[in-house]
Design a protein around this motif. Structure first.
Motif, PDB file in Angstrom:
ATOM      1  N   PRO A 234      -6.538  -1.538 -21.082  1.00 11.94           N
ATOM      2  CA  PRO A 234      -6.580  -1.313 -22.529  1.00 11.94           C
ATOM      3  C   PRO A 234      -5.226  -1.498 -23.206  1.00 11.94           C
ATOM      4  N   SER A 235      -4.139  -1.284 -22.482  1.00 11.08           N
ATOM      5  CA  SER A 235      -2.795  -1.486 -23.040  1.00 11.08           C
ATOM      6  C   SER A 235      -2.494  -2.947 -23.314  1.00 11.08           C
ATOM      7  N   GLY A 236      -3.315  -3.851 -22.741  1.00 13.61           N
ATOM      8  CA  GLY A 236      -3.075  -5.284 -22.863  1.00 13.61           C
ATOM      9  C   GLY A 236      -2.403  -5.884 -21.655  1.00 13.61           C
ATOM     10  N   GLU A 237      -1.973  -5.047 -20.717  1.00 18.63           N
ATOM     11  CA  GLU A 237      -1.293  -5.536 -19.513  1.00 18.63           C
ATOM     12  C   GLU A 237      -2.304  -6.125 -18.530  1.00 18.63           C
ATOM     13  N   ALA A 238      -1.984  -7.293 -17.980  1.00 19.17           N
ATOM     14  CA  ALA A 238      -2.832  -7.916 -16.962  1.00 19.17           C
ATOM     15  C   ALA A 238      -2.614  -7.202 -15.632  1.00 19.17           C
ATOM     16  N   ILE A 239      -3.700  -7.002 -14.899  1.00 17.34           N
ATOM     17  CA  ILE A 239      -3.631  -6.308 -13.613  1.00 17.34           C
ATOM     18  C   ILE A 239      -4.500  -7.071 -12.618  1.00 17.34           C
ATOM     19  N   ALA A 240      -4.016  -7.200 -11.398  1.00 16.18           N
ATOM     20  CA  ALA A 240      -4.723  -7.990 -10.389  1.00 16.18           C
ATOM     21  C   ALA A 240      -6.075  -7.379 -10.053  1.00 16.18           C
ATOM     22  N   VAL A 241      -7.078  -8.235  -9.768  1.00 14.48           N
ATOM     23  CA  VAL A 241      -8.397  -7.732  -9.386  1.00 14.48           C
ATOM     24  C   VAL A 241      -8.467  -7.409  -7.896  1.00 14.48           C
ATOM     25  N   LEU A 242      -7.417  -7.760  -7.157  1.00 14.50           N
ATOM     26  CA  LEU A 242      -7.323  -7.378  -5.749  1.00 14.50           C
ATOM     27  C   LEU A 242      -6.042  -6.591  -5.544  1.00 14.50           C
ATOM     28  N   GLY A 243      -6.193  -5.400  -5.017  1.00 10.89           N
ATOM     29  CA  GLY A 243      -5.040  -4.575  -4.697  1.00 10.89           C
ATOM     30  C   GLY A 243      -5.048  -4.189  -3.233  1.00 10.89           C
ATOM     31  N   GLN A 244      -4.111  -3.331  -2.872  1.00 18.72           N
ATOM     32  CA  GLN A 244      -4.005  -2.842  -1.507  1.00 18.72           C
ATOM     33  C   GLN A 244      -4.147  -1.324  -1.510  1.00 18.72           C
ATOM     34  N   GLY A 245      -5.157  -0.832  -0.813  1.00 19.73           N
ATOM     35  CA  GLY A 245      -5.349   0.597  -0.687  1.00 19.73           C
ATOM     36  C   GLY A 245      -4.562   1.152   0.482  1.00 19.73           C
ATOM     37  N   THR A 246      -4.338   2.477   0.473  1.00 22.62           N
ATOM     38  CA  THR A 246      -3.521   3.086   1.532  1.00 22.62           C
ATOM     39  C   THR A 246      -4.140   4.371   2.091  1.00 22.62           C
ATOM     40  N   TRP A 247      -5.403   4.634   1.766  1.00 22.53           N
ATOM     41  CA  TRP A 247      -6.051   5.837   2.287  1.00 22.53           C
ATOM     42  C   TRP A 247      -6.016   5.799   3.821  1.00 22.53           C
ATOM     43  N   LYS A 248      -5.598   6.899   4.428  1.00 23.07           N
ATOM     44  CA  LYS A 248      -5.454   7.089   5.877  1.00 23.07           C
ATOM     45  C   LYS A 248      -4.182   6.468   6.449  1.00 23.07           C
ATOM     46  N   MET A 249      -3.397   5.776   5.620  1.00 23.19           N
ATOM     47  CA  MET A 249      -2.087   5.346   6.090  1.00 23.19           C
ATOM     48  C   MET A 249      -1.155   6.560   6.179  1.00 23.19           C
ATOM     49  N   GLY A 250      -0.172   6.467   7.049  1.00 23.17           N
ATOM     50  CA  GLY A 250       0.795   7.535   7.185  1.00 23.17           C
ATOM     51  C   GLY A 250       0.337   8.699   8.049  1.00 23.17           C
ATOM     52  N   GLU A 251      -0.858   8.582   8.641  1.00 25.09           N
ATOM     53  CA  GLU A 251      -1.385   9.688   9.455  1.00 25.09           C
ATOM     54  C   GLU A 251      -0.905   9.632  10.907  1.00 25.09           C
ATOM     55  N   ASP A 252      -0.490   8.452  11.363  1.00 25.61           N
ATOM     56  CA  ASP A 252      -0.090   8.284  12.768  1.00 25.61           C
ATOM     57  C   ASP A 252       1.187   7.456  12.811  1.00 25.61           C
ATOM     58  N   ILE A 253       2.272   8.055  13.242  1.00 26.68           N
ATOM     59  CA  ILE A 253       3.567   7.375  13.255  1.00 26.68           C
ATOM     60  C   ILE A 253       3.523   6.107  14.102  1.00 26.68           C
ATOM     61  N   ARG A 254       2.627   6.064  15.071  1.00 28.13           N
ATOM     62  CA  ARG A 254       2.541   4.875  15.928  1.00 28.13           C
ATOM     63  C   ARG A 254       1.993   3.667  15.178  1.00 28.13           C
ATOM     64  N   ARG A 255       1.291   3.899  14.092  1.00 27.79           N
ATOM     65  CA  ARG A 255       0.729   2.785  13.314  1.00 27.79           C
ATOM     66  C   ARG A 255       1.612   2.396  12.127  1.00 27.79           C
ATOM     67  N   ARG A 256       2.674   3.126  11.935  1.00 25.61           N
ATOM     68  CA  ARG A 256       3.471   2.934  10.711  1.00 25.61           C
ATOM     69  C   ARG A 256       4.030   1.527  10.581  1.00 25.61           C
ATOM     70  N   GLY A 257       4.539   0.967  11.661  1.00 22.93           N
ATOM     71  CA  GLY A 257       5.092  -0.384  11.592  1.00 22.93           C
ATOM     72  C   GLY A 257       4.060  -1.399  11.154  1.00 22.93           C
ATOM     73  N   ASP A 258       2.846  -1.306  11.697  1.00 26.77           N
ATOM     74  CA  ASP A 258       1.778  -2.225  11.314  1.00 26.77           C
ATOM     75  C   ASP A 258       1.369  -2.024   9.860  1.00 26.77           C
ATOM     76  N   GLU A 259       1.322  -0.764   9.432  1.00 27.00           N
ATOM     77  CA  GLU A 259       0.928  -0.480   8.048  1.00 27.00           C
ATOM     78  C   GLU A 259       1.947  -1.038   7.058  1.00 27.00           C
ATOM     79  N   VAL A 260       3.224  -0.848   7.349  1.00 24.90           N
ATOM     80  CA  VAL A 260       4.277  -1.381   6.481  1.00 24.90           C
ATOM     81  C   VAL A 260       4.229  -2.908   6.457  1.00 24.90           C
ATOM     82  N   ALA A 261       4.051  -3.514   7.633  1.00 24.51           N
ATOM     83  CA  ALA A 261       4.005  -4.979   7.720  1.00 24.51           C
ATOM     84  C   ALA A 261       2.814  -5.534   6.931  1.00 24.51           C
ATOM     85  N   ALA A 262       1.680  -4.837   6.976  1.00 21.86           N
ATOM     86  CA  ALA A 262       0.500  -5.289   6.236  1.00 21.86           C
ATOM     87  C   ALA A 262       0.765  -5.252   4.733  1.00 21.86           C
TER      88      ALA A 262
END
Length: 281
Positions: free
Chosen positions: A11-39
């Motif tokens: 509504p502000s007039g700003e364009a926003i991408a129709v594809l984003g990146q979600g992060t639900w459940k990220m940060g729960e396991d330190i062993r996956r952190r490198g892969d999550e950041v890289a993604a």
């Protein structure tokens, strides 16, 4: 590969991408952190610059993953985070936002959402959001998991018209909002932000998508995601914890569903014929 990610308009007039990146459940396991950041970094490289997170995800851990991914690239990113309803008072919103800013290692959040309706009067939360805007801590605000009744209540408040989006559960098996909330939102130019667009991966294994997927040389998950992104005024925020998954999601932007595809999907996943309560997970 699409040269640019398609956009819709706030509504502000700003364009926003129709594809984003979600992060639900990220940060729960330190062993996956490198892969999550890289993604997340690969998504940014591809132009998927909208990243959605929340103070609730891994008790702030997801925001810390995002901070690592966007370090040195903050100006490329449209950053979305959310405040819990239990923190939605005037003072609570201020504290929660400051804590999120610290975890995200940034000075502003582009779009700050109330995670779901709670017991704090909505007018108080809106006033707190507006104060954060004036202070430059957030650029825009919105809501999440609001049904049409809550959106109408919001619209009636002073400054309620400044709402920029409503983030909701929406995918081929969760179409109830098409009966009333989606038309209401389109009429007012308020985009819906669809979380779990592939139903937490369940649609990737749904045989009812196989025929359409075969016609496009795509996966069932890509068809489910393409369908969400093809809806007017809808933004999809799938999570991808691996680089290959990011590439697959990005490729779904190239899929243009035909009239036959859409009719087949309507038969397989019928749209609602009556009002249903808004679903959430």
């Amino acid at each position: 590969m699409p040269s640019t990610v398609r956009t819709t308009t706030l509504p502000s007039g700003e364009a926003i991408a129709v594809l984003g990146q979600g992060t639900w459940k990220m940060g729960e396991d330190i062993r996956r952190r490198g892969d999550e950041v890289a993604a997340l970094k690969l998504g940014l490289d591809l132009g998927v610059t909208l990243i959605d997170t929340a103070e609730m995800y891994a008790s702030g851990g997801a925001e810390e993953v995002v901070a690592e991914a966007i370090a040195g690239r903050r100006d490329e990113v449209f950053l979305v985070s959310k405040v819990l309803p239990s923190n939605a008072s005037r003072a609570g919103v201020q504290r929660a936002c400051e804590n999120s800013l610290k975890r995200l290692a940034t000075d502003r959040i582009d779009l700050y959402l109330l995670h779901w309706p709670g017991s704090v009067p909505l007018a108080e939360t809106v006033e707190a959001f507006e104060a954060l805007k004036k202070a430059g801590k957030i650029r825009h605000w919105g809501v999440s998991n609001f049904d049409i009744e809550e959106m109408e209540d919001l619209a009636g408040l002073p400054d309620g018209g400044n709402v920029q989006t409503n983030q909701v559960l929406y995918n081929l098996v969760r179409r109830g909002l098409e009966f009333d909330l989606a038309p209401w939102s389109r009429k007012r130019g308020i985009p819906l932000m669809a979380y779990s667009p592939v139903e937490q991966g369940a649609l990737a294994r749904n045989a009812r998508l196989d025929a359409v997927a075969a016609r496009h040389g795509a996966t069932a998950a890509q068809i489910a995601l393409a369908w969400v992104m093809q809806q007017e005024g809808v933004i999809a925020i799938p999570k991808a914890s691996s680089q290959e998954h990011v590439r697959q999601n990005f490729a779904a932007l190239d899929i243009k569903l035909t009239g036959k595809d859409l009719a087949d999907l309507d038969r397989a996943f019928p749209p609602p014929t009556r009002k249903r309560g808004l679903e959430m997970i």
